[in-house]
Design a protein around this motif. Structure first.
Motif, PDB file in Angstrom:
ATOM      1  N   ARG A 108      49.644  33.424  20.745  1.00 29.01           N
ATOM      2  CA  ARG A 108      49.904  34.174  21.701  1.00 29.01           C
ATOM      3  C   ARG A 108      49.697  33.784  23.119  1.00 29.01           C
ATOM      4  O   ARG A 108      48.757  33.120  23.315  1.00 29.01           O
ATOM      5  N   VAL A 109      50.739  33.938  23.785  1.00 29.11           N
ATOM      6  CA  VAL A 109      50.982  33.219  25.186  1.00 29.11           C
ATOM      7  C   VAL A 109      50.863  34.289  26.078  1.00 29.11           C
ATOM      8  O   VAL A 109      51.835  35.321  26.246  1.00 29.11           O
ATOM      9  N   GLY A 110      49.816  34.370  27.275  1.00 21.97           N
ATOM     10  CA  GLY A 110      49.482  35.342  27.927  1.00 21.97           C
ATOM     11  C   GLY A 110      49.633  34.863  29.652  1.00 21.97           C
ATOM     12  O   GLY A 110      49.763  33.700  29.724  1.00 21.97           O
ATOM     13  N   LEU A 111      49.781  35.647  30.502  1.00 21.73           N
ATOM     14  CA  LEU A 111      49.719  35.162  31.938  1.00 21.73           C
ATOM     15  C   LEU A 111      48.880  36.100  32.671  1.00 21.73           C
ATOM     16  O   LEU A 111      48.803  37.165  32.548  1.00 21.73           O
ATOM     17  N   ARG A 112      48.037  35.267  33.628  1.00 24.92           N
ATOM     18  CA  ARG A 112      47.305  35.868  34.526  1.00 24.92           C
ATOM     19  C   ARG A 112      47.923  36.399  35.876  1.00 24.92           C
ATOM     20  O   ARG A 112      48.608  35.676  36.359  1.00 24.92           O
ATOM     21  N   ILE A 113      48.045  37.722  36.119  1.00 23.03           N
ATOM     22  CA  ILE A 113      48.412  38.232  37.183  1.00 23.03           C
ATOM     23  C   ILE A 113      47.461  38.909  38.224  1.00 23.03           C
ATOM     24  O   ILE A 113      46.948  39.925  38.051  1.00 23.03           O
ATOM     25  N   PRO A 114      47.075  38.075  39.381  1.00 21.70           N
ATOM     26  CA  PRO A 114      46.227  38.895  40.220  1.00 21.70           C
ATOM     27  C   PRO A 114      46.689  40.021  40.762  1.00 21.70           C
ATOM     28  O   PRO A 114      48.084  40.129  41.189  1.00 21.70           O
ATOM     29  N   PRO A 115      45.861  41.047  40.921  1.00 23.83           N
ATOM     30  CA  PRO A 115      46.390  42.133  41.600  1.00 23.83           C
ATOM     31  C   PRO A 115      46.395  42.327  43.344  1.00 23.83           C
ATOM     32  O   PRO A 115      45.702  43.041  44.068  1.00 23.83           O
ATOM     33  N   CYS A 116      47.418  41.238  43.817  1.00 21.89           N
ATOM     34  CA  CYS A 116      47.173  40.930  45.250  1.00 21.89           C
ATOM     35  C   CYS A 116      48.255  41.741  45.745  1.00 21.89           C
ATOM     36  O   CYS A 116      48.610  41.481  47.134  1.00 21.89           O
ATOM     37  N   ALA A 117      48.918  42.788  45.152  1.00 18.82           N
ATOM     38  CA  ALA A 117      50.001  43.469  46.027  1.00 18.82           C
ATOM     39  C   ALA A 117      49.901  44.857  45.410  1.00 18.82           C
ATOM     40  O   ALA A 117      48.970  45.232  44.689  1.00 18.82           O
ATOM     41  N   PRO A 118      50.564  45.806  46.119  1.00 19.65           N
ATOM     42  CA  PRO A 118      50.643  47.180  45.786  1.00 19.65           C
ATOM     43  C   PRO A 118      50.627  47.235  44.288  1.00 19.65           C
ATOM     44  O   PRO A 118      51.587  46.487  43.557  1.00 19.65           O
ATOM     45  N   ALA A 119      50.013  48.360  43.788  1.00 21.19           N
ATOM     46  CA  ALA A 119      50.012  48.727  42.297  1.00 21.19           C
ATOM     47  C   ALA A 119      51.413  48.631  41.702  1.00 21.19           C
ATOM     48  O   ALA A 119      51.723  48.055  40.561  1.00 21.19           O
ATOM     49  N   GLY A 120      52.423  49.079  42.298  1.00 21.48           N
ATOM     50  CA  GLY A 120      53.760  49.262  41.746  1.00 21.48           C
ATOM     51  C   GLY A 120      54.378  47.940  41.627  1.00 21.48           C
ATOM     52  O   GLY A 120      54.985  47.593  40.749  1.00 21.48           O
ATOM     53  N   ARG A 121      54.049  46.991  42.691  1.00 24.85           N
ATOM     54  CA  ARG A 121      54.631  45.559  42.638  1.00 24.85           C
ATOM     55  C   ARG A 121      54.018  44.917  41.122  1.00 24.85           C
ATOM     56  O   ARG A 121      54.560  44.164  40.815  1.00 24.85           O
ATOM     57  N   ILE A 122      52.797  45.124  41.110  1.00 30.64           N
ATOM     58  CA  ILE A 122      52.043  44.526  39.942  1.00 30.64           C
ATOM     59  C   ILE A 122      52.353  44.951  38.737  1.00 30.64           C
ATOM     60  O   ILE A 122      52.807  44.335  37.700  1.00 30.64           O
ATOM     61  N   ALA A 123      52.821  46.381  38.651  1.00 32.51           N
ATOM     62  CA  ALA A 123      53.371  46.827  37.473  1.00 32.51           C
ATOM     63  C   ALA A 123      54.752  46.332  37.234  1.00 32.51           C
ATOM     64  O   ALA A 123      55.137  46.145  35.987  1.00 32.51           O
ATOM     65  N   LYS A 124      55.642  46.040  38.033  1.00 34.28           N
ATOM     66  CA  LYS A 124      56.889  45.406  37.877  1.00 34.28           C
ATOM     67  C   LYS A 124      56.418  44.020  37.669  1.00 34.28           C
ATOM     68  O   LYS A 124      57.615  43.405  36.728  1.00 34.28           O
ATOM     69  N   ALA A 125      55.662  43.369  38.024  1.00 31.45           N
ATOM     70  CA  ALA A 125      55.374  42.043  37.695  1.00 31.45           C
ATOM     71  C   ALA A 125      54.990  41.898  36.141  1.00 31.45           C
ATOM     72  O   ALA A 125      55.516  40.897  35.572  1.00 31.45           O
ATOM     73  N   ALA A 126      54.155  42.795  35.665  1.00 32.28           N
ATOM     74  CA  ALA A 126      54.082  43.057  34.283  1.00 32.28           C
ATOM     75  C   ALA A 126      55.182  43.356  33.442  1.00 32.28           C
ATOM     76  O   ALA A 126      55.380  42.799  32.285  1.00 32.28           O
ATOM     77  N   GLN A 127      56.089  44.083  33.947  1.00 33.94           N
ATOM     78  CA  GLN A 127      57.503  44.440  33.305  1.00 33.94           C
ATOM     79  C   GLN A 127      58.272  43.108  33.181  1.00 33.94           C
ATOM     80  O   GLN A 127      58.904  42.873  32.153  1.00 33.94           O
ATOM     81  N   GLU A 128      58.205  42.278  34.570  1.00 30.70           N
ATOM     82  CA  GLU A 128      59.086  41.164  34.184  1.00 30.70           C
ATOM     83  C   GLU A 128      58.349  40.171  33.269  1.00 30.70           C
ATOM     84  O   GLU A 128      59.111  39.317  32.594  1.00 30.70           O
ATOM     85  N   ALA A 129      57.012  40.127  33.200  1.00 31.08           N
ATOM     86  CA  ALA A 129      56.502  39.102  32.198  1.00 31.08           C
ATOM     87  C   ALA A 129      56.806  39.691  30.817  1.00 31.08           C
ATOM     88  O   ALA A 129      57.153  38.805  29.738  1.00 31.08           O
ATOM     89  N   GLU A 130      57.029  40.904  30.272  1.00 29.42           N
ATOM     90  CA  GLU A 130      57.345  41.380  29.316  1.00 29.42           C
ATOM     91  C   GLU A 130      58.684  40.917  28.855  1.00 29.42           C
ATOM     92  O   GLU A 130      59.058  40.613  27.707  1.00 29.42           O
ATOM     93  N   ARG A 131      59.639  41.378  29.754  1.00 28.99           N
ATOM     94  CA  ARG A 131      60.777  40.879  29.564  1.00 28.99           C
ATOM     95  C   ARG A 131      61.139  39.386  29.313  1.00 28.99           C
ATOM     96  O   ARG A 131      62.060  38.612  28.700  1.00 28.99           O
ATOM     97  N   ALA A 132      60.256  38.431  30.084  1.00 35.41           N
ATOM     98  CA  ALA A 132      60.490  36.989  29.943  1.00 35.41           C
ATOM     99  C   ALA A 132      59.954  36.404  28.584  1.00 35.41           C
ATOM    100  O   ALA A 132      59.946  35.246  28.395  1.00 35.41           O
TER     101      ALA A 132
END
Length: 343
Positions: free
Chosen positions: A2-26
């Motif tokens: 399994r390959v994961g990605l670290r995403i620091p919560p450095c932006a508003p929660a909605g933007r972080i959620a979108k980044a997680a969504q992008e990682a899922e699609r990727a």
């Protein structure tokens, strides 16, 4: 693997959620969020937002702690995320680093970590807990995996003994990684448990010029040496001599707000040659083919998963996400498909 990605919560929660969504699609299998109350948004709020925005990617904290957060608070927050994530959430815990230092606290000792980890596991399992003479329990508990981040031998053994898995902070150098995985499984065997899963964290960059790219790792390498790891690095041919304190970097070397300044501060103590060796040995720096070959070694060492980090705390890993999803994951999938018995 399994390959994961670290995403620091450095932006508003909605933007972080979108980044997680992008990682899922990727095509990533997991996303992991670090916890540091002064540096980033609240990790459990962000994880909840990410859970609501995604459907199948795994989510985890990497990692929260029991110093700035009482174990009962950790259990309650984790339960809430788990309800939204519907079985996809992993609670990662550790001694505390950038959470505790900036507020004048110290990391958990091994004894404190053992005691508080036990409390959280009992609460999440619905068992009553004695809080200094007051017995309480968590209403509506949700069982979930609890993984312990560790690098030293005592905490590695504790992860095998008590947690549902380990998050290994030793990097991907073959010798240290083999030693770390062995300690985890020693702890599991001593407790009469079966094998526990292990996830390795590693800094990653897809590049065909490792010496040039590696310069950005100088603060990471220096911090390891400051924390007693100079001899550990030397065993892998990485020789550095760093003073106990370096001034002019806020809040610390690993989480510096001005990364270029942190690199300059470390220049006199970490040579270009040393940090290039560090990148090649302990990190996943190289071409996509190089990284896939190293991941095969990591898997052979006993790791079940890896999560990749970019250098930096206050920007999202967009370039790393694009490079890994576009170059590494397709090659990794092709390699797995062509290997008998590979999963």
């Amino acid at each position: 693997m399994r390959v994961g990605l670290r995403i620091p919560p450095c932006a508003p929660a909605g933007r972080i959620a979108k980044a997680a969504q992008e990682a899922e699609r990727a095509g990533f299998d997991e996303v992991w969020f670090p916890d540091s109350q002064l540096l980033w948004r609240d990790v459990f709020a962000v994880a909840t937002a990410a859970a609501a925005a995604t459907s199948h990617i795994g989510l985890g904290t990497a990692v929260t702690n029991f110093v700035t957060r009482h174990p009962a608070v950790v259990a309650s927050a984790a339960r809430t995320v788990a309800e939204v994530a519907d079985g996809r959430f992993v609670l990662g815990v550790g001694v505390g680093d950038s959470s505790v230092g900036p507020v004048g606290l110290r990391p958990s000792t091994a004894a404190e970590l053992r005691a508080r980890l036990t409390v959280v596991r009992d609460l999440l399992a619905g068992r009553p807990v004695d809080f200094e003479g007051v017995t309480s329990r968590l209403r509506d508990p949700v069982e979930m995996p609890v993984r312990l981040a560790a690098s030293g031998p005592r905490n590695l053994r504790l992860a095998g003994e008590l947690a549902d898995g380990a998050i290994l902070l030793s990097g991907v150098a073959p010798g240290p990684l083999a030693a770390a995985t062995a300690k985890v499984q020693e702890g599991a065997a001593a407790a009469g448990r079966g094998r526990v899963p292990m996830t390795v964290s590693a800094f990653c960059r897809v590049t065909d010029d490792v010496p040039r790219a590696a310069r950005e790792l100088k603060p990471i390498c220096a911090r390891i040496a400051q924390n007693g790891g100079a001899s550990f690095l030397a065993l892998a041919g990485v020789h550095v001599d760093v003073p106990e304190r370096l001034t002019g970097v806020y809040p610390d070397l690993v989480h510096a707000e001005d990364w270029a300044a942190a690199v300059r501060v470390c220049d006199p103590y970490v040579s270009d040659e040393a940090v290039a060796a560090f990148a090649r040995e302990f990190c996943l720096y190289g071409t996509a083919a190089d990284i896939v070959a190293r991941l095969a070694e990591v898997r052979a060492a006993g790791a079940d998963a890896v999560f990749l980090q970019h250098v930096g705390s206050y920007d999202l890993p967009e370039q790393l996400m694009a490079d890994v999803s576009g170059q590494v994951l397709p090659l990794l999938g092709a390699t797995a498909d062509s290997t008998p018995g590979a999963a």
